[in-house]
Write a protein that holds these residues in place. Structure first.
Motif, short mmCIF file in Angstrom:
data_model
loop_
_atom_site.label_atom_id
_atom_site.label_comp_id
_atom_site.label_asym_id
_atom_site.label_seq_id
_atom_site.Cartn_x
_atom_site.Cartn_y
_atom_site.Cartn_z
N GLN A 105 0.82 -1.18 -0.04
CA GLN A 105 -0.15 -0.17 0.14
C GLN A 105 0.81 1.16 0.04
N ASP A 106 1.85 1.34 0.89
CA ASP A 106 2.74 2.55 0.97
C ASP A 106 3.61 2.76 -0.14
N TYR A 107 4.09 1.66 -0.62
CA TYR A 107 5.32 2.09 -1.62
C TYR A 107 5.10 2.17 -2.78
N THR A 108 3.87 2.06 -3.44
CA THR A 108 3.58 1.90 -4.89
C THR A 108 2.88 3.28 -5.15
N PRO A 109 3.18 3.65 -6.33
CA PRO A 109 2.12 4.58 -6.72
C PRO A 109 0.70 4.49 -7.10
N GLN A 110 -0.02 5.50 -7.48
CA GLN A 110 -1.43 5.28 -8.04
C GLN A 110 -1.46 4.91 -9.42
N ILE A 111 -1.86 3.97 -9.94
CA ILE A 111 -1.79 3.40 -11.25
C ILE A 111 -3.34 3.13 -11.50
N HIS A 136 -2.58 -1.26 -3.08
CA HIS A 136 -1.45 -0.51 -3.65
C HIS A 136 -1.63 0.94 -3.86
N GLY A 137 -1.11 1.78 -4.25
CA GLY A 137 -1.30 3.22 -4.65
C GLY A 137 -1.24 4.32 -3.52
N GLY A 138 -0.39 4.00 -2.33
CA GLY A 138 -0.58 4.85 -1.46
C GLY A 138 0.67 5.77 -1.30
N ALA A 139 1.38 5.67 -2.35
CA ALA A 139 2.84 6.57 -2.23
C ALA A 139 2.74 7.85 -1.85
N ALA A 140 1.63 8.76 -2.30
CA ALA A 140 1.80 9.95 -1.84
C ALA A 140 1.36 10.23 -0.47
N ALA A 141 0.41 9.47 0.07
CA ALA A 141 -0.04 9.51 1.38
C ALA A 141 1.14 9.05 2.37
N PHE A 142 1.94 8.15 1.91
CA PHE A 142 2.98 7.63 2.61
C PHE A 142 4.10 8.90 2.83
N LEU A 143 4.40 9.45 1.60
CA LEU A 143 5.37 10.55 1.61
C LEU A 143 4.87 11.61 2.40
N SER A 144 3.58 11.86 2.64
CA SER A 144 3.20 12.93 3.44
C SER A 144 3.43 12.47 4.76
N PHE A 145 3.22 11.22 5.19
CA PHE A 145 3.37 10.74 6.50
C PHE A 145 4.85 10.86 6.93
N LEU A 146 5.92 10.67 6.07
CA LEU A 146 7.37 10.66 6.25
C LEU A 146 7.60 12.24 6.66
#
Length: 295
Positions: free
Chosen positions: A112-118, A129-139
């Motif tokens: 969920q965290d490491y993959t982009p929205q596709i 999958h698809g949660g990369a943007a949210a995970f970057l915001s968390f970081l």
């Protein structure tokens, strides 16, 4: 606890099993997931710029490997020569991001965290999958400000390290939001995800990247194992077909070549006789020095 300070940490920051390490858990408002954060504490006080910071994904797996490489504080038993050598080593802070499940590789959480929205489905191993943007915001908007309350960080030396899907997230972040880190180490990046989405989108982002990279001291490392595309002759036929379709080596090399051709200096290594998991151990061992380099 660090030997150079008597600062007090929050009561829920507990000692971790590794030496000079702390652990705490945090819920993210951005991702909805619960994380276990492992802090590898510096061996000495920072210079005037603050600590270089290594942000390590799959932290439950990567931090124990980094333990062999990070510098240790000296004691009275060490010789003057050894004390001088340790004193010259950068005081690195490691922030290793893991999951509350305690799994070294949490298949569904990281998918969920490491993959982009596709568009379409993700990976056969996980429906998430698809949660990369949210995970970057968390970081960058939750975790970094929290840690920064207790450690002065060098704004010029934030390193992002990721392996496999984590390597995909590293290169996706590099190509879409490069301002958050100055150094990137992608070990065996899963660029095949989403029909090579991150690789195919890279040429469209080069103008933005070149404008960002001209303003700072950037460093990029992309590594892959030769056996990730060309396995041993006795590998099962199904594995050989899967690796051929994923083109791990070709894709990593192409990503690095595209960056270099655009004037963004990128180191690329393809290691013979190394498979996928070898590259986690290779990268986690060496990224400590990479993150500690002077600007």
């Amino acid at each position: 606890m660090p030997l150079f300070t008597d600062q007090a940490f929050p009561p829920d920051w507990q000692s971790a099993p590794l030496s000079r390490s702390l652990s705490f858990e945090i819920n993210s408002a951005y991702t909805g997931q619960r994380y276990r954060i492992l802090l590898g504490l510096p061996h000495q006080a920072p210079d005037s710029a603050g600590y270089p910071v290594l942000w390590a994904l799959d932290g439950q797996a990567s931090l124990p490997i980094m333990e062999f490489a990070r510098p240790k504080p000296v004691t009275a038993k060490e010789s003057p020569q050894w004390r001088a050598r340790v004193g010259e080593q950068a005081a690195l802070l490691i922030v290793a991001i893991a999951y509350a499940s305690g799994e070294p590789i949490d298949v569904h959480a990281r998918a969920q965290d490491y993959t982009p929205q596709i568009a379409g489905a993700g990976d056969a191993f996980s429906p998430r999958h698809g949660g990369a943007a949210a995970f970057l915001s968390f970081l960058t908007q939750e975790l970094r400000p929290l840690v920064a309350q207790h450690f002065t960080m060098d704004a010029r030396r934030h390193t992002l390290f990721g392996f496999s899907y984590g390597g995909l997230f590293t290169l996706h972040t590099l190509s879409t939001a490069p301002q958050h880190f100055q150094r990137y180490w992608a070990a065996s990046p899963s660029l095949w995800f989403g029909d090579h989405h991150t690789l195919s989108q890279l040429p469209l982002r080069l103008d933005q990247l070149k404008s960002q990279f001209s303003q700072a001291d950037w460093q990029v490392m992309i590594t892959v194992g030769a056996q990730e595309q060309d396995p041993p002759f006795d590998a099962a036929a199904a594995l050989q077909q899967k690796l051929a379709e994923r083109r791990m080596v070709d894709s990593a090399e192409r990503f690095a070549q595209t960056l270099n051709e655009a004037g963004i200096a990128t180191e690329y290594q393809c290691l013979p006789a190394h498979d996928h998991y070898d590259m986690l151990m290779h990268g986690a061992r060496r990224v400590v020095d990479f993150a500690s380099r002077a600007c």
